[in-house]
Design an enzyme around this catalytic site. Structure first.
Site, mmCIF file in Angstrom:
data_model
loop_
_atom_site.group_PDB
_atom_site.id
_atom_site.type_symbol
_atom_site.label_atom_id
_atom_site.label_comp_id
_atom_site.label_asym_id
_atom_site.label_seq_id
_atom_site.Cartn_x
_atom_site.Cartn_y
_atom_site.Cartn_z
ATOM 1 N N TYR A 151 -1.975 -10.797 19.330
ATOM 2 C CA TYR A 151 -0.929 -9.787 19.139
ATOM 3 C C TYR A 151 0.369 -10.491 18.775
ATOM 4 O O TYR A 151 0.728 -11.503 19.377
ATOM 5 C CB TYR A 151 -0.728 -8.975 20.426
ATOM 6 N N ASP A 189 2.984 -18.495 17.511
ATOM 7 C CA ASP A 189 3.606 -17.417 18.264
ATOM 8 C C ASP A 189 3.526 -17.799 19.738
ATOM 9 O O ASP A 189 2.498 -17.611 20.381
ATOM 10 C CB ASP A 189 2.898 -16.085 17.986
ATOM 11 N N LYS A 210 10.031 -13.118 25.494
ATOM 12 C CA LYS A 210 9.717 -12.928 26.916
ATOM 13 C C LYS A 210 10.518 -13.867 27.838
ATOM 14 O O LYS A 210 11.668 -13.587 28.104
ATOM 15 C CB LYS A 210 8.207 -13.012 27.125
HETATM 16 C C1 LIG Z 1 4.877 -9.610 23.566
HETATM 17 C C2 LIG Z 1 4.500 -10.376 22.393
HETATM 18 C C3 LIG Z 1 5.103 -10.177 21.140
HETATM 19 C C4 LIG Z 1 6.085 -9.075 20.895
HETATM 20 O O1 LIG Z 1 7.247 -9.220 21.648
HETATM 21 P P1 LIG Z 1 8.166 -7.929 21.899
HETATM 22 O O2 LIG Z 1 9.371 -8.500 22.586
HETATM 23 O O3 LIG Z 1 7.362 -7.003 22.764
HETATM 24 O O4 LIG Z 1 8.467 -7.336 20.595
HETATM 25 C C5 LIG Z 1 4.766 -11.004 20.103
HETATM 26 N N1 LIG Z 1 3.867 -11.974 20.265
HETATM 27 C C6 LIG Z 1 3.257 -12.200 21.446
HETATM 28 C C7 LIG Z 1 2.282 -13.327 21.572
HETATM 29 C C8 LIG Z 1 3.530 -11.390 22.533
HETATM 30 O O5 LIG Z 1 2.881 -11.569 23.679
#
Ligand SMILES: *Cc1c(COP(=O)(O)O)cnc(C)c1O
Length: 434
Positions: free
Chosen positions: A149, A244, A272
């Site tokens: 994701y 990511d 995060k």
């Molecule tokens: C949570 C998450 C996102 C998106 O971050 P948001 O602050 O919710 O937009 C992108 N990549 C990863 C791996 C994530 O866990």
């Protein structure tokens, strides 16, 4: 415990009220508890490892704002930093020194990051990384892995084409088909699949984006040599490697998964944890690539609240603590205790359970199979998960309401919390057998 989890009680009434004016009653879909057949509990407050719902129940929290709160809830120095910052004004839309401080901390923590751009969400960081990769290389295609994701920007909301169809399809209405088809989806941990895609499209691939440790299909670790192979395929094809690390960034160690696996990506997305519970995220990477962003370069990106004072204050206060000696060793010890305890509890109750864990990031798959990719994760028993979730919630243990989300252990979780959690899991699994 006064209330058994259900659609009733004060939380139930508030969910009904919210549903009248907020779509689905929530501002992010997973919060609706849709995959566990019940209504959500509404949270009134949190302190340390605990959260308290508005019905008066206490929970040991393993969601921790989806991993953002590595220091636990309402951590004194972070709260103080936010309060002090708020006293001086909440937003200026002009440069502040705290932004530079945060950027210096990030550049210092990540060997691959020369420069950063601060944004307000992981979605924005990824969206910008994708645009920048396309702008820098002059190519259109992006490779992503099934089950990873990356937030909800259009290029990332795709799924693999079915059967022999090679090109991806929109995962959501509203995503333009022709854009979705520019994202190529490969199974996680599938080196052969990736080689095939690069052989066929290599010279059109702007970049390859991956969660170096996947944490949004449950936790799935990269197999030996996998990340290295991706790095070399990207280098050979002059495509950018985008890590990511929105979850893994300051979760696995000070320096992220890339430090642990010794891989140098071209771009890194953070989120995060770096906001310390406030909206803050970042894109960072090689200086020559980052300099293509506006105002230095032609690739456009902007944000009214980017690097806002409250978020940068929380971020700097949080990251300072993470740098302290043995911080991650202590997390590791508690996390191992939890994983071992849960594994034993499942064995005692003859329930098949596979735990994937790295550091304070773990997940429970109710299956006999080793989980290496999204299909494996999806093959785990959803009925057992739902029943387990319900039992745990009822007993004051708050885990994510989906088997595809990780459990997060924070520095605030005590050995006692972990032991209590294992005992409750044992009860929960016993109840499933009856
Ligand atoms: C949570 C998450 C996102 C998106 O971050 P948001 O602050 O919710 O937009 C992108 N990549 C990863 C791996 C994530 O866990």
């Amino acid at each position: 415990m006064s209330r058994v989890f259900n659609r009733f009680g004060i939380s139930g009434a508030q969910f009904v009220r919210a549903g009248r004016c907020i779509v689905g009653g929530v501002n992010s879909p997973v919060r609706a508890f849709g995959s566990v057949d019940c209504g959500p509990v509404f949270i009134g407050r949190g302190k340390g490892s605990k959260i308290y719902d508005i019905d008066g129940n206490e929970y040991i929290d393993y969601v921790c704002s989806w991993g953002a709160l590595i220091l636990g809830h309402s951590y004194g120095p972070v709260i103080k930093a936010v309060q002090d910052s708020a006293d001086r004004g909440t937003s200026f839309g002009a440069p502040t020194v705290a932004e530079t401080e945060l950027a210096e901390i990030i550049c210092d923590a990540f060997a691959s990051i020369d420069k950063v751009r601060l944004v307000s969400s992981g979605t924005e960081a990824v969206m910008t990384a994708i645009r920048l990769a396309r702008g820098f290389t002059g190519r259109d295609y992006i490779v992503k892995m099934a089950g990873c994701y990356h937030g909800h920007s259009d290029s990332m909301l795709v799924r693999a084409g079915s059967g022999s169809a090679e090109f991806s399809k929109p995962l959501s209405p509203g995503v333009v088909k022709s854009l979705a088809s520019r994202t190529l989806v490969v199974d996680y941990n599938d080196i052969d699949g990736l080689v095939r895609v690069f052989n066929k499209h290599g010279k059109k691939i702007a970049g390859c984006i991956i969660e170096p440790v996947a944490a949004n299909m449950g936790v799935v670790l990269p197999k030996a040599g996998y990340l290295r192979k991706i790095r070399s395929l990207c280098s050979q094809n002059k495509s950018l490697l985008i890590f990511d690390e929105v979850i893994t960034g300051f979760r696995l160690c000070y320096g992220g998964a890339q430090k642990i696996f010794k891989i140098r990506p071209d771009l890194t997305c953070l989120g995060k944890i770096i906001g310390g519970g406030l909206p803050c995220a970042a894109l960072g990477g090689r200086g020559d690539i980052m300099d293509m962003l506006s105002p230095m370069g032609a690739v456009y990106q902007a944000g009214t609240l980017s690097g806002n004072p409250l978020a940068t204050a929380a971020a700097v206060a949080t990251l300072r603590v993470l740098k302290s000696k043995n911080f991650y060793d202590k997390l590791e010890a508690k996390s191992k205790l939890l994983a071992d305890g849960l594994t034993d509890a499942a064995r005692r109750n003859s329930i098949p359970l596979k735990i994937n864990r790295i550091g304070s990031l773990l997940s429970c798959f109710f299956t006999k199979k080793t989980v290496k990719n999204f299909s494996d994760a999806k093959s785990a028993d959803m009925k057992i998960f739902k029943a387990f979730f319900a039992q745990m919630l009822k007993q004051g243990i708050y885990i994510a309401p989906s088997p595809f989300e990780a459990m997060f252990i924070s520095a605030a979780h005590t050995k006692n919390d972990v032991e209590k959690t294992i005992a409750k899991a044992d009860n929960s699994l016993k109840a499933l057998k009856d």
